[in-house]
Design a protein around this motif. Structure first.
Motif, short mmCIF file in Angstrom:
data_model
loop_
_atom_site.label_atom_id
_atom_site.label_comp_id
_atom_site.label_asym_id
_atom_site.label_seq_id
_atom_site.Cartn_x
_atom_site.Cartn_y
_atom_site.Cartn_z
N ALA A 200 -45.96 -26.65 107.65
CA ALA A 200 -46.53 -25.84 106.58
C ALA A 200 -46.67 -24.38 107.02
CB ALA A 200 -47.89 -26.41 106.17
N GLN A 201 -47.14 -24.18 108.24
CA GLN A 201 -47.27 -22.82 108.79
C GLN A 201 -45.89 -22.15 108.87
OE1 GLN A 201 -50.01 -21.14 109.72
NE2 GLN A 201 -49.59 -19.87 111.51
N LYS A 202 -44.91 -22.89 109.36
CA LYS A 202 -43.55 -22.33 109.50
C LYS A 202 -42.97 -21.97 108.13
CE LYS A 202 -41.57 -22.17 112.87
NZ LYS A 202 -41.33 -21.10 113.85
N LEU A 203 -43.16 -22.83 107.14
CA LEU A 203 -42.62 -22.56 105.81
C LEU A 203 -43.29 -21.34 105.17
CD1 LEU A 203 -42.31 -26.19 104.39
CD2 LEU A 203 -40.47 -24.68 105.16
N SER A 204 -44.58 -21.17 105.41
CA SER A 204 -45.28 -20.02 104.85
C SER A 204 -44.70 -18.71 105.38
CB SER A 204 -46.78 -20.10 105.16
OG SER A 204 -47.04 -19.90 106.54
N ILE A 205 -44.13 -18.76 106.60
CA ILE A 205 -43.49 -17.57 107.19
C ILE A 205 -42.05 -17.44 106.71
CG2 ILE A 205 -42.76 -16.52 109.36
CD1 ILE A 205 -45.16 -18.00 110.69
N ARG A 206 -41.30 -18.54 106.76
CA ARG A 206 -39.87 -18.49 106.45
C ARG A 206 -39.60 -18.27 104.97
NH1 ARG A 206 -36.86 -20.73 110.73
NH2 ARG A 206 -37.89 -19.96 112.62
N LEU A 207 -40.51 -18.69 104.09
CA LEU A 207 -40.29 -18.55 102.65
C LEU A 207 -41.11 -17.41 102.05
CD1 LEU A 207 -40.33 -22.32 101.57
CD2 LEU A 207 -38.35 -20.89 102.16
N SER A 208 -41.61 -16.52 102.91
CA SER A 208 -42.51 -15.47 102.43
C SER A 208 -41.82 -14.49 101.48
CB SER A 208 -43.12 -14.71 103.62
OG SER A 208 -42.10 -14.16 104.43
N ASP A 209 -40.49 -14.35 101.60
CA ASP A 209 -39.79 -13.47 100.65
C ASP A 209 -39.80 -14.04 99.24
OD1 ASP A 209 -39.22 -11.67 102.60
OD2 ASP A 209 -37.18 -12.35 102.97
N ARG A 210 -39.74 -15.37 99.14
CA ARG A 210 -39.76 -16.02 97.82
C ARG A 210 -41.18 -16.23 97.33
NH1 ARG A 210 -35.07 -18.08 100.00
NH2 ARG A 210 -33.34 -18.46 98.54
N TYR A 211 -42.06 -16.61 98.26
CA TYR A 211 -43.44 -16.96 97.89
C TYR A 211 -44.41 -16.14 98.74
CZ TYR A 211 -40.87 -20.92 95.98
OH TYR A 211 -39.96 -21.70 95.30
N PRO A 212 -44.95 -15.06 98.21
CA PRO A 212 -45.88 -14.22 98.97
C PRO A 212 -47.12 -14.97 99.44
CG PRO A 212 -45.14 -13.10 96.99
CD PRO A 212 -44.68 -14.51 96.87
N GLY A 213 -47.51 -16.01 98.73
CA GLY A 213 -48.69 -16.80 99.12
C GLY A 213 -48.30 -18.22 99.46
N ALA A 214 -49.12 -18.86 100.31
CA ALA A 214 -48.87 -20.27 100.66
C ALA A 214 -50.20 -20.93 100.97
CB ALA A 214 -47.94 -20.38 101.86
N ARG A 215 -50.30 -22.21 100.60
CA ARG A 215 -51.52 -22.99 100.84
C ARG A 215 -51.14 -24.40 101.26
NH1 ARG A 215 -54.98 -21.68 95.33
NH2 ARG A 215 -55.50 -19.49 95.79
N ILE A 216 -52.00 -24.98 102.07
CA ILE A 216 -51.87 -26.41 102.37
C ILE A 216 -53.13 -27.10 101.86
CG2 ILE A 216 -52.77 -26.09 104.71
CD1 ILE A 216 -51.06 -28.53 105.53
N LEU A 217 -52.92 -28.21 101.18
CA LEU A 217 -54.03 -29.01 100.65
C LEU A 217 -53.99 -30.36 101.35
CD1 LEU A 217 -56.16 -28.73 98.26
CD2 LEU A 217 -54.66 -30.27 97.02
N GLU A 218 -55.00 -30.64 102.16
CA GLU A 218 -55.06 -31.91 102.89
C GLU A 218 -55.97 -32.87 102.13
OE1 GLU A 218 -55.84 -31.81 107.01
OE2 GLU A 218 -54.42 -30.18 107.44
N ILE A 219 -55.38 -33.95 101.65
CA ILE A 219 -56.12 -34.92 100.84
C ILE A 219 -56.86 -35.90 101.74
CG2 ILE A 219 -55.87 -36.84 99.21
CD1 ILE A 219 -53.58 -35.34 97.93
#
Length: 504
Positions: A200-219
């Motif tokens: 999740a951390q890696k994706l928030s960095i690698r996809l930052s051009d497409r998605y300026p924000g990122a969140r993880i929801l742990e159920i």
């Protein structure tokens, strides 16, 4: 990702397109930095292309501190990996297509609790999930610390890239479909939850051009079973209603983590047979319905972990695009885990300075030692019976029962360390130790066999006082040979305790 082409210096009629290797570079920006990210990205590109002949993967780049803008704005620059693995750890810079990701980690508290009402009007609150804004400063370095036998991490990243490519191409979902669901299963302590967080951390960095924000929801799977009959299914629906609200913001990438998913997806067959509560049936149905609704959204990924895959409902398993077994680490991975622990302790001054060889170099030392031993045994008149593979490896390794004189050749000392770590890795593998167990061994070794070190003085950055503090800091460090002996004693005692537990 990308199809950049370059051309060689041959005559125009003989020129052939040369595919460049995409190399991923992550640039962490300091808190409070005011420079624009695109300006930093361009400056990093100019620095790398003008300063390096080869890029080594992975590596932390040096020298950018001499560039004023980067010195003011950047914490570190890492050349992580190439999407197209090369046979060599270094790649000529003219064969590289740089993919530069500039990010600023969130330094706020890691998780925010999300509660859901119990549904009976009695004020019952259920902690249904925890949410974290990404990238998180707390999870920096987590991806690199996870070591597996096969290329699990790259496999998961490639899966995400494939879904992004298909989504960007607007592939007809009725023809080619995917569920955006990953299931990791395996023994406890193998790092399944940590891998989900790291991804999740890696994706928030690698996809930052497409998605300026990122969140993880742990159920929180266990909390979703209400004490009120038939309410659990409604709790699941309410929780995923919150998820749908988050995903509604197309500027935010949402990762949903369901840890110990078997708690939610207990097989419906058991519920119908009467061996499971009927409320579990409603929970499974509600969860599957919500997952089917999410799969058409481009900005969501669902990850689930399980220690008991046989307890998971087959309909849930069938929806998983990737089902990945995460095993206990083999000897090679254990060596790397122990090596990173030792490198960290050396860097922090707890263990005296020593060069800790890479896994590849350690294997070369081992083969050389085995070859030398075989030659000696062949030349000897009084040869003995062949020992087992583990015993041979142990005999090939110098026993470090005494402290080696610090004046010994540093390369020879490094070789001794590598061979000893291989022996420790073999012992850990024989015990079936998990990654979780391996990383607490240094603390146990310190506590049980080396006593308490004097409080380490605070480091000062410059001047004679700083140098004196650094000298005192090193003087309190434990010699690496003593640390290795303490580690071996802890590993042996762990094996004894496991035997006692099995017999009790």
């Amino acid at each position: 990702m990308g199809n950049d082409l370059d051309y060689d210096m041959m005559s125009p009629e003989k020129r052939k397109p040369v595919a460049l290797l995409p190399v991923h570079v992550e640039v962490r920006v300091r808190q409070g930095a005011s420079a624009r990210f695109d300006t930093i990205r361009n400056t990093v590109y100019d620095f790398i292309t003008s300063s390096f002949v080869h890029l080594y993967l992975p590596s932390t780049l040096q020298g950018w501190e001499d560039v004023p803008l980067l010195a003011q704005s950047v914490d570190r620059i890492i050349a992580c990996e190439s999407s197209t693995p090369s046979s060599s750890p270094s790649i000529p810079i003219e064969e590289v297509s740089l993919h530069i990701y500039v990010y600023q980690p969130n330094d706020s508290d890691a998780f925010e609790e999300l509660a859901s009402g119990g549904g009976r009007g009695d004020g019952e609150e259920v902690t249904a999930a925890s949410m974290c804004e990404l990238p998180s400063l707390e999870w920096e370095g987590l991806w690199e610390s996870l070591i597996y036998a096969d290329d699990i991490k790259s496999k998961l990243l490639d899966y995400i890239y494939a879904t992004v490519i298909f989504s960007d191409a607007d592939v007809d979902f009725n023809v080619v479909s995917w569920n955006r669901l990953v299931l990791l299963h395996g023994p406890p302590g193998t790092g399944k939850t940590s891998l989900c967080r790291a991804l999740a951390q890696k994706l928030s960095i690698r996809l930052s051009d497409r998605y300026p924000g990122a969140r993880i929801l742990e159920i929180n799977s266990h909390s979703l079973f209400s004490r009120w009959f038939s309410e659990s299914g409604k709790l699941v629906q309410r929780l995923f209603s919150t998820v749908n609200d988050m995903v509604g913001d197309e500027e935010t990438f949402v990762i949903v983590l369901i840890d110990e998913v078997e708690s939610l997806t207990a097989a419906r067959a058991g519920a119908m047979a009467g061996t499971e509560p009927s409320d579990a049936l409603r929970v499974v149905n509600a969860l599957l319905t919500q997952l089917d609704k999410l799969k058409r959204r481009k900005n969501v990924l669902v990850m689930a972990t399980s220690n008991l895959p046989k307890a998971i409902d087959t309909a849930f398993v069938d929806r998983a695009d990737i089902i990945q077994y995460v095993d206990l680490p083999p000897r090679e991975a254990i060596y790397e885990i122990l090596r990173t622990c030792l490198v960290e302790l050396v860097a922090k001054g707890v263990v005296s300075n020593v060069d800790v060889p890479s896994r590849t170099q350690a294997h070369l030392y081992e083969r050389s030692a085995m070859s030398s031993r075989t030659s000696t045994a062949t030349a000897s008149v009084a040869s003995t019976a062949a020992a087992s593979t583990q015993a041979s490896t142990t005999e090939a390794t110098p026993h470090l029962n005494g402290l080696i004189d610090p004046s010994v050749d540093p390369q020879e000392r490094s070789k001794h360390v590598a061979l000893k770590l291989l022996v420790l890795a073999q012992k850990c593998r024989a015990q079936g130790m998990s990654g979780r167990s391996l990383r607490r061994l240094p603390v146990l070794a310190q506590a049980r066999h080396m006593g308490i070190l004097p409080m380490l003085p605070k480091r000062r950055s410059a001047g004679r006082a700083g140098q004196a503090a650094e000298t005192s800091h090193v003087a309190t460090a434990t010699q690496v040979e003593a640390w290795l002996e303490a580690m071996e004693r802890v590993i042996d005692s762990q094996a004894l305790e496991k035997e006692r537990l099995a017999k009790s």
